[in-house]
Write a protein that holds these residues in place. Sequence first.
Motif: not given
Length: 314
Positions: A89-96
């Motif tokens: 989830v952190t990866t997705v949030l950081l990427t977006v």
Amino acid sequence: MSIATPPTRAAAPERPAARRPNRMRAWATRAPLLPALIFMILVTQLPFVATLVISFFDWNALYPTDRHFAGFANYSEVLSTPDLRKSVVTTVLLTVTVVLVSLVLGLALALLLDRRFRGRAAVRTMLIAPFLLVPIAAALLWKHVLFNPEYGLFNGILHWIGGDAAPQPDWISEMPLMAVEASLIWQWTPFMTLILLAGLQSRDAQLLEAARMDGANDWQVFVHITLPHMRRYLELSVLLGSIYIVQNFDAVYTITSGGLGTANLPYTIYQTFYQAHENGLASAAGVIVVIGSLILATFALRVVSSLFRAEVSR
């Protein structure tokens, strides 16, 4: 009275001797690429195959003799363990966040640099400079020069404006994920700017001139001409930026060391492999990252090929 036509002679099959020069010519053109192909296979594909095989084993480096085939258990654990799931989830949030903000800033800077003004070449060079820095050096710059609560530039500016009563926040402790995002946005925005600037400069000048003559203002030209033309360049920027940010490790490791809820999937893989010594679990998480990156790269290649086809058809 019909006239008999002589029978047509069937085309003679190509002789093996005629095929041999074509094959030799094909091998002559491909032979210089073979060393690079072999090197790429040895460096990238063989380690990936080994990682894929290890991902199906329950293998802890502290107990090398106690390993056995686990099937897809490691993959299900990656998707079910709270820490690993949170890192996804952190990866997705950081990427977006990083991709969208850097895309908007890159588009604004590209529109600015597309205009003629004195010193434009110097401004372009300064804007590109952050992207040329080594990622870990850029993260160290933000951590110590800008974010440090004692001698950092941000707190220095606050003290200069508000005096001794000005707040002196600890940026990394109070907003850790935003600190990582700011570092990545600063470094990735120049690349977005370069791609989008190339798209702006490939617009049809005659079409723009015709729109101006018809009375279109800057906003109408941007909405009805520039944005439709920039669609593929925007897609390419998003895809390439996503591939980079999904795999980013340096900023998280340098600025927060994965603490305070900033551990993304690459950092979690590092922790799982080097600190927990769970080779199988770390390999499964790494395979998931590679598969996600390959999916994004496939879309990126399709966008690039469509751009080339559009340029050729002009």
